[in-house]
Design a protein around this motif. Sequence first.
Motif, PDB file in Angstrom:
ATOM      1  N   UNK A  36      40.793 -28.663  55.600  1.00  0.00           N
ATOM      2  CA  UNK A  36      42.345 -28.695  55.516  1.00  0.00           C
ATOM      3  C   UNK A  36      43.301 -29.419  55.907  1.00  0.00           C
ATOM      4  N   UNK A  37      43.181 -30.778  55.991  1.00  0.00           N
ATOM      5  CA  UNK A  37      43.826 -31.851  56.583  1.00  0.00           C
ATOM      6  C   UNK A  37      45.079 -31.927  56.421  1.00  0.00           C
ATOM      7  N   UNK A  38      45.817 -31.492  55.075  1.00  0.00           N
ATOM      8  CA  UNK A  38      47.050 -31.550  54.898  1.00  0.00           C
ATOM      9  C   UNK A  38      47.664 -30.374  55.688  1.00  0.00           C
ATOM     10  N   UNK A  42      49.663 -35.071  49.123  1.00  0.00           N
ATOM     11  CA  UNK A  42      48.780 -36.059  49.053  1.00  0.00           C
ATOM     12  C   UNK A  42      48.830 -37.148  48.283  1.00  0.00           C
ATOM     13  N   UNK A  49      46.871 -29.283  58.560  1.00  0.00           N
ATOM     14  CA  UNK A  49      46.760 -29.732  59.959  1.00  0.00           C
ATOM     15  C   UNK A  49      48.042 -30.653  59.996  1.00  0.00           C
ATOM     16  N   UNK A  50      48.048 -31.555  59.318  1.00  0.00           N
ATOM     17  CA  UNK A  50      49.427 -32.453  59.253  1.00  0.00           C
ATOM     18  C   UNK A  50      50.646 -31.763  59.297  1.00  0.00           C
TER      19      UNK A  50
END
Lengths: 460, 226
Positions: free
Chosen positions: B190-192, B177, B194-195
């Motif tokens: 949980x964006x990271x 991040x 997903x990336x």
Amino acid sequence: MNLRLPGFSARTIAIGYAVVSLLVLAMFAGPLWFAWHKNIGEVRTQLLKSDARHLSNLFERQGPPALAAAIDSQVHGVNDGVRKIMLLVAPDGAKLAGNLPEWPEGVPERDGLCQVTIRVDDKPRNVELVRVTLEDGYMLLVASNLDRFQQLERLFAYGLLGCALAVLVGAALGGVLIRRALLGRVQRISQTTASIIEGKLSHRLVEPCDGDELQQLTRTVNRMLDQIEHLVTGVQDVSNAIAHDLRTPLSELRARLEELSVARPAGEETFAEIDAAIDDVDRVMGIFNALLRLAEIDSGSRRGGFVEVDLAALGAEVTEFYGPVAELKDIDLGFDAPEDLRVVGDPVLLAQALGNMADNALKFAPVRGTIAITARRLDADTVAVVVADNGPGIPEHERTRVIERFYRVDASRGTPGVGLGLSVVSAVARLHGGALTLEDNHPGLRATLRLQANPAAQAR
Amino acid sequence: MKLLLVEDNERVARFVRKGLTEAGHTVDHADNGRDGMYHAVSEPYDAIVMDRMLPGGIDGLGIVEALRQQGNRVPILILSALDGVDDRIRGLRAGGDDYLTKPFAFGELLARLDALLRRSQSQAVETVMTLGDLSVDMLSHRVTRAGKPVALQPREFKLLTYLLRHANQVVTRTMLLESVWDYHFDPQTNVIDVHISKLRQKIDAGFATPLLRTVRNAGYMLTDQP
């Protein structure tokens, strides 16, 4: 050198007014007095001298009888000896003409100008006198009464004194009036402040409407009170919220550990429980971090880190960051902004604010829903970022409360997060001289983050 | 690697020391500022883990500043309970290379420390980085796996190069991040993850050996070792 001014009070103003008035009076009267005195005296002396000269010439040309006739005609009907005093005596001392009964005592023996006191009509009078010894022993006396002028001078002095007295009375009266007017207002301020100190934080000073310094002061104090109230209620909210939201994971954690210590399950199960306990601790830490962040933003100390930020670029970046999450839920996440949208602010906090708003929308937008993020310049100083979703929205009576710390709409208790996201957005908005507003998107929520393009200039 | 730990809290020190020793490092420990300063100037270390608030007359920042003034370039990770952004800035300005706030997960500390050690070792700028059959050309931004081109978005490329630069090391979500997006907040979703899973789709799907692994309770690791 440090010049110390006396404190601003009614008494100081009154005394100052009196001193200045008296000074002005003195400046006015002093030269006047001097000019008058000098001018009158000189004119008087010249008149006396020219009178004496005329009379002497008359004597020389036409002899004593003509002079006696001239004198008599000039002092005819003289009363009280206040006007001209003249006397012509023969060499033997007999009076020939004039308004004195006889040659007065105290007149010097030599000719010329002098100031003496002689008896006129049986009263001692201060006179200016010219004595001339004419041919053959005739003696001429021409005098002018000084008392007359002294009276005038006395009158002038009295007038001046009266003026000074009037100034003093005026100053005292003005002081009392100013004191009453000022004290009344100051007293109202101190009464309100006292009640605020006692804990009635919602009280505000009544703003006078005459647009003077006091109104500005009142306005500033009221703004300060707003901020204090906000901070204090924030602290109270946090205490309440900690009691609830922080206690829940902590008691879960405690229960878990206690159960572990009592039951002592097999290895694999123990490790699973430990992992769960670590998650609990992480949750508590998350809440603490968010709270500390809020406190830091609210204290306003971050304003030191303000730089120029392109909100359009920031918004595009945040949209891109959350893009994959939206894709996963099949949500149409779009961003729209004009080319350039510069504001002065804290890039880290602004990114967090936009992130929290997007995060919030993603949490509540339905599968195959839409989230539209738009950034616009509203006017010269205001820039707004709008995040609109088509989720369930927030009922109107809850909208202001969701911005409060830890408040979560009941329906969302199950979703992840600590209930501080929008509080952070709101705090960031406040730091940038703006506000977060929530509206109905028919259906869904429309969150608008307003920012002052240049909050430093606004604060000034 | 030989590390110095300056930390006055006995429990934290024991925990960190044990973990670092298990990870294969030699650890010296000082529990006050004076001893920490003495160790730091008298012995060569590969990295220092420095608490900020210390007894002994000199605090962590003081030691860091003193070392930097002497021209000592040893990588320093500052460990502190002071977690305001301004505190971080002050810590990094004083000469710290990284800043981790308490309470922390040991995995995070180890990952950051590994990243620091790696950075101090290889300063050379590589134009082509490879790991197993994965190859990344830094200049042309071309990525291939077993000779087949992999199309990546600019941000995915940045993510991959960061992981590649720290290959065979655990990289935490916070590190990603901060380094890839320059975000300093904790996204609630949980964006990271997903990336990462998108990236994994592109570089690992269809290949026998996955390179991008998830390390439980810590983060991710790009590795070609089994």
